[in-house]
Design an enzyme around this catalytic site. Structure first.
Site, PDB file in Angstrom:
ATOM      1  N   ARG A  21      -9.679  -8.471   7.483  1.00  0.00           N
ATOM      2  CA  ARG A  21      -9.610  -7.052   7.190  1.00  0.00           C
ATOM      3  C   ARG A  21     -10.955  -6.642   6.589  1.00  0.00           C
ATOM      4  NH1 ARG A  21      -6.394  -6.020   1.499  1.00  0.00           N
ATOM      5  NH2 ARG A  21      -6.888  -3.895   2.067  1.00  0.00           N
ATOM      6  N   ARG A  22     -11.133  -5.356   6.326  1.00  0.00           N
ATOM      7  CA  ARG A  22     -12.303  -4.828   5.642  1.00  0.00           C
ATOM      8  C   ARG A  22     -13.607  -5.402   6.193  1.00  0.00           C
ATOM      9  NH1 ARG A  22     -10.535  -4.552  -0.757  1.00  0.00           N
ATOM     10  NH2 ARG A  22      -9.632  -2.501  -0.556  1.00  0.00           N
ATOM     11  N   HIS A  42      -0.124  -2.549  -8.077  1.00  0.00           N
ATOM     12  CA  HIS A  42       1.174  -2.738  -7.452  1.00  0.00           C
ATOM     13  C   HIS A  42       2.130  -1.613  -7.816  1.00  0.00           C
ATOM     14  CE1 HIS A  42       4.417  -4.377  -5.223  1.00  0.00           C
ATOM     15  NE2 HIS A  42       5.172  -4.005  -6.230  1.00  0.00           N
ATOM     16  N   TYR A  56       4.807   1.829  -5.880  1.00  0.00           N
ATOM     17  CA  TYR A  56       6.103   2.450  -6.193  1.00  0.00           C
ATOM     18  C   TYR A  56       5.943   3.919  -6.521  1.00  0.00           C
ATOM     19  CZ  TYR A  56       8.074  -1.843  -5.247  1.00  0.00           C
ATOM     20  OH  TYR A  56       8.421  -2.941  -4.534  1.00  0.00           O
ATOM     21  N   HIS A  61       0.646  -4.690   7.610  1.00  0.00           N
ATOM     22  CA  HIS A  61       1.821  -4.519   6.735  1.00  0.00           C
ATOM     23  C   HIS A  61       1.854  -3.134   6.096  1.00  0.00           C
ATOM     24  CE1 HIS A  61       4.261  -4.699   3.099  1.00  0.00           C
ATOM     25  NE2 HIS A  61       3.159  -4.569   2.367  1.00  0.00           N
ATOM     26  N   PHE A  62       0.752  -2.753   5.425  1.00  0.00           N
ATOM     27  CA  PHE A  62       0.936  -1.566   4.588  1.00  0.00           C
ATOM     28  C   PHE A  62       0.824  -0.249   5.345  1.00  0.00           C
ATOM     29  CE2 PHE A  62      -3.484  -2.847   3.257  1.00  0.00           C
ATOM     30  CZ  PHE A  62      -4.157  -1.784   3.816  1.00  0.00           C
ATOM     31  N   HIS A  63       0.421  -0.290   6.615  1.00  0.00           N
ATOM     32  CA  HIS A  63       0.584   0.954   7.383  1.00  0.00           C
ATOM     33  C   HIS A  63       2.056   1.165   7.744  1.00  0.00           C
ATOM     34  CE1 HIS A  63      -3.794   0.887   7.586  1.00  0.00           C
ATOM     35  NE2 HIS A  63      -3.720   2.170   7.837  1.00  0.00           N
TER      36      HIS A  63
END
Ligand code: HEM
Ligand SMILES: [Cu+2]
Length: 574
Positions: free
Chosen positions: A435-436, A218, A222, A372-374
């Site tokens: 996913r995956r 995580h 950042y 989300h993370f794209h």
């Protein structure tokens, strides 16, 4: 300012190597959308297997590119603001370690001996060189921190009462977070994974490995994000034609990241049975703590943009939005940043869904996650990285940007692509699309018993977005390498846009010192992680069922004569 040839060369290589690797990273991103839409019903294409490609995609785009860039950008920031250069031996040694690690891991991935995805969860096992390579890349990226700390304390001695420049503060905080969080993954790699991969140990504690990974994982997000945040605070207001609304707000946000970015990793393990629910709830609540610096940033940047817009002649409540330099080829960094910020709104909202202990159940391991993370790592992070790579290279080499008008539209094209792509994935995720998974072999293969027609439109939408993203990324490669190949026309300088502060609050010692924040960080870390690690070591679990790459259904249930048709399909859908 002028910098030495050696530093220039170092930064060129640190920008150029990952951008070159990006060719593979992006290629397989596109391939994934094609397989997933059912257009390919094979396990491999052009010599690359789906999971091998997915590993290359995650490792290159999210680990190699981001780490190399963070080091290069931080060298530039520290040199520019502190007016002194990093130690050559340390910086080149760091570079050599990072390159060696990348070569080792790339070999393992390209040889098909490390298709373990960028999270390398056991019981998936990779060639030892993959783990060693990852460790070297990380250790290489640690080294400059100690050198920057030396540069900073020398500067501090000369300027005891000057506020630490915001960009310098952000850089140091970023690499402290990185150092602390990577300790856990270094332990995971060296003590758990390597001996097991080399056959010295027979088994591995899967939950402990995952817990150590997410202690790192995580905070990694950042580490991706803070270089972009530094650009938003210290450059964007200036590029927009205004000032940073509040310098203190930036400082507070950065220090809060120091406190909250590591002790929340268990929110990636809400579904791990070995970790008890109290600690999940606690870290879930702490996760919402990270929303505070994010909101501070959102409001401060919005206020800075409003100020810029009004200075540019805007009227009315929201008129400032119309008076910003969206398409100015000379201020193309503005375009890259504003496009990234726009995507980040969606990235943030979908992230809140993931962080919720309850809602997480619905989206866990579905296509919603890459949706989300794209909009985060492939949004503001990626756009800041590619925009700044072009910028740093062109300034330091004295070469003009190749195709400047194309360059300024790339980020908007990327936004359109991602919005379509992520809409497809998120919609599919809400309908249980995993996913995956090489969907083309099973769920999106009309000839297969698991064929699921509901996911045809969702994967097609993702494919359309993926094609647009690929075009934007290809244009970036043309601009970057085109710039590299063009002739030098201007003076070679290291120059960064610098925003003045509108409210330049007087120096508050608490927000200009590291000690109290580091101590608090340590305390929160222990409180949040001691019980989680204890849980993980006490409850190793009973072992994972075996899966093969061809099928999303575990081997045991087939062997035991269970149906693999509709029953398995129902079970594997959330
Ligand atoms: C043309 C551009 C891109 C396309 C079409 C694309 C497509 C995809 C798809 C379809 C997946 C999900 C595959 C699966 O779960 O089976 C994925 C995963 C991922 N992508 Fe991308 N992507 C692109 C660019 C990027 C960029 C620029 C980044 C980061 C800077 C990125 C980071 C990731 C990561 C970290 C994963 C997760 C890998 C995993 O689950 O192990 N992608 N991408
Ligand atoms: Cu997280």
């Amino acid at each position: 300012m002028q910098v030495s040839k050696s530093l220039k060369r170092l930064i060129y290589w640190e920008l150029g190597i990952p951008v070159t690797l990006l060719i593979i990273g992006i290629y397989h991103g596109l391939m994934q959308t094609i397989y997933r839409a059912g257009a390919i019903n094979e396990s491999k294409m052009a010599g690359l297997d789906y999971y091998q490609g997915l590993t290359l995609h995650g490792v290159i785009n999210a680990v190699v590119l981001t780490t190399f860039f963070a080091v290069a950008f931080s060298h530039a920031v520290m040199t520019f603001y502190l007016k002194r250069e990093p130690n050559k031996t340390v910086s080149w040694l760091s570079f050599a370690l990072m390159v060696t690690g990348t070569v080792m891991a790339s070999w393992a991935m390209l040889a098909g001996k490390a298709s373990v995805l960028y999270t390398f969860y056991p019981p998936l096992k990779a060639h030892p060189l993959f783990y060693l390579g990852a460790a070297l890349l990380i250790v290489g990226s640690w080294l400059p921190l100690f050198d920057w700390a030396r540069m900073y304390s020398a500067w501090k001695k000369e300027n005891p009462n000057t506020k630490t420049p915001l960009a310098v503060l952000g850089t140091l905080i970023n690499f402290i977070i990185w150092f602390v969080c990577t300790l856990a993954v270094a332990y995971e790699v060296l003590v758990l994974l390597l001996p097991w991969a080399m056959g010295i140990k027979a088994t591995i504690n899967v939950t402990l490995a995952r817990t150590l990974f997410w202690f790192f994982g995580h905070a990694l997000v950042y580490f991706w994000l803070l270089p972009a945040y530094i650009m938003f605070y210290t450059m964007l207001p200036k590029l927009a034609g205004g000032k940073l609304y509040s310098d203190l707000a930036g400082r507070i946000a950065l220090f809060l990241f120091l406190l909250f970015s590591v002790p929340v990793g268990v929110h990636h393990q809400f579904s791990d049975p070995s970790i008890t629910k109290g600690i999940k709830l606690f870290q879930g609540v702490l996760t919402y703590g990270v929303a505070i610096p994010s909101f501070i940033t959102a409001f401060t940047i919005a206020a800075s943009l409003e100020y810029a817009g009004r200075r540019n002649g805007a009227k009315g409540l929201l008129g400032f939005f119309a008076k910003l330099p969206y398409l100015d080829p000379n201020r193309y960094l503005f375009a890259y940043m504003i496009a990234g910020l726009f995507l980040f709104v969606f990235g943030g909202v979908t992230g809140m869904v993931n962080a919720s202990y309850q809602l997480n159940n619905i989206v866990h391991n579905t296509a919603w996650m890459p949706g989300h993370f794209h909009m985060t790592v492939a949004g503001p992070v990626f756009l800041a990285i590619i925009g700044m790579s072009t910028y740093l290279y062109s300034k330091m080499s004295g070469k003009r940007v190749f195709l400047p008008r194309i360059n300024v539209i790339i980020p908007y094209l990327w936004v359109i692509g991602i919005l379509i792509f992520s809409a497809g994935l998120s919609w599919g995720g809400l309908q249980g699309e995993p996913r995956r998974t090489n969907l083309g072999l099973t769920y999106l293969n009309p000839k297969h018993e698991l064929f699921t027609p509901e996911w045809v439109p969702t994967t097609l939408l993702a494919l359309c977005g993926g094609i647009i993203m690929t075009v934007a990324a290809a244009l970036f490669l043309v601009v970057f390498f085109g710039t590299m190949l063009s002739r030098r026309r201007e003076e070679q300088v290291l120059d960064l846009p610098v925003s003045e502060a509108l409210h330049n609050e007087k120096r508050i010692p608490l927000f200009d010192t590291f000690k109290p924040w580091l101590v608090t960080m340590g305390i929160i870390l222990v409180v949040a992680y001691a019980p989680a690690l204890l849980d993980a070591s006490k409850n190793p679990g009973k072992g994972a069922p075996q899966f093969l790459p061809e099928s999303p259904v575990p081997v045991e249930s087939k062997a035991a004569g269970q149906k693999t048709g509709p029953v398995a399909k129902l079970e594997s859908k959330p």
